[in-house]
Scaffold this active site. Sequence first.
Site, PDB file in Angstrom:
ATOM      1  N   HIS A 198      35.942  43.820  44.671  1.00 57.45           N
ATOM      2  CA  HIS A 198      36.132  44.354  43.317  1.00 57.45           C
ATOM      3  C   HIS A 198      37.392  43.746  42.683  1.00 57.45           C
ATOM      4  CE1 HIS A 198      35.944  47.695  40.275  1.00 57.45           C
ATOM      5  NE2 HIS A 198      37.249  47.498  40.252  1.00 57.45           N
ATOM      6  N   GLU A 199      38.472  43.656  43.462  1.00 54.04           N
ATOM      7  CA  GLU A 199      39.720  43.074  42.947  1.00 54.04           C
ATOM      8  C   GLU A 199      39.548  41.594  42.619  1.00 54.04           C
ATOM      9  OE1 GLU A 199      42.281  44.645  41.902  1.00 54.04           O
ATOM     10  OE2 GLU A 199      41.295  46.478  42.532  1.00 54.04           O
ATOM     11  N   HIS A 221      37.815  41.083  39.391  1.00 59.10           N
ATOM     12  CA  HIS A 221      38.669  41.218  38.201  1.00 59.10           C
ATOM     13  C   HIS A 221      39.323  39.874  37.865  1.00 59.10           C
ATOM     14  CE1 HIS A 221      38.463  45.397  37.105  1.00 59.10           C
ATOM     15  NE2 HIS A 221      38.882  45.848  38.270  1.00 59.10           N
ATOM     16  N   GLU A 223      35.406  47.489  34.408  1.00 59.54           N
ATOM     17  CA  GLU A 223      35.137  48.102  35.715  1.00 59.54           C
ATOM     18  C   GLU A 223      33.690  47.861  36.150  1.00 59.54           C
ATOM     19  OE1 GLU A 223      37.130  49.775  38.121  1.00 59.54           O
ATOM     20  OE2 GLU A 223      38.371  48.487  36.911  1.00 59.54           O
TER      21      GLU A 223
HETATM   22 ZN   LIG Z   1      38.700  47.761  38.865  1.00 60.32          ZN
END
Ligand SMILES: [Zn+2]
Length: 292
Positions: A159-160, A163, A217
């Site tokens: 997830h990081e 981003h 997100e």
């Molecule tokens: Zn996030």
Amino acid sequence: MAFTVNLKTSMVKNSLYIQVLNMKRHYTIFLLFALLTLLIVACATSPTGRRQLMLVSEDSAIAASKQAYVEMLKPYAQKGKIDNNPGLRDRIYRITGRLIAQAIKMRPETKGWDWSIKIIDDPETVNAWAMAGGKMAVYSGLVDKLKPTDDELAQVLGHEIAHALAKHSAEKMSVAMASSIGVVAVGVAADRKGLALTGAALAAALAVQKPNSRAAESEADRIGIELAAKAGYDPRAAVTLWQKMAKVGGKGPPEFLSTHPAPENREKKLAALVPTMMPYYEQKGERPSYKL
Ligand SMILES: [Zn+2]
């Protein structure tokens, strides 16, 4: 006579005043126009087709983040609190290395990034973040408190990485700069939190402390679960990870949830992605790894 002089003086003053007013008005119109042009020119499109505000180019976000990364880790490094648990370091490096190899396949130009992850020894903080150019950190509290499996840890890290891949850091820096234009730009922000940084580097440091948009997100969830599945981590762990995150105790919600606010139906959306991700996860053979 005196009256005439006074009148003349006041007329001169008035006309000067009007000129100044006009200048101010012109200046304001000019500024608004410049900002508008900037905003129109500065739009980009994210990997999922969303419009992004980009006042900061990715290259300058990467340069600024490099500086901000060193500065943010410095207080911990001075106390010997970076990568000081060999077991945890090896575990995080192993998982992250496999995820980065997949990130590079997804966006080949990121092969040139100076990818890095550091583990901050802070057992009370449940958090992780990524800056432009793949500069990441994870706090030991995330592991201590969540007790994630490798599959779940891979979801956080994926997830990081997502981003950074989707330029969310540059986007957040742009928002930070647009909302305080001139303030952050000259480095006199009251919000600098003791950081010896100015301009874009300060915006990069502040960006990781500000919440992502829910749209960003959703994108990071979507890209992250795919990176993890391709790296050989069970996509079903994306659902259990967020369940664990919501349950973690302590004073208030974990830091991670405030900077990564839940998009609507996060768990449902992730669960719906699992069937598409399973074939990547079930692929046979060795998974490549990036050397950290
Ligand atoms: Zn996030």
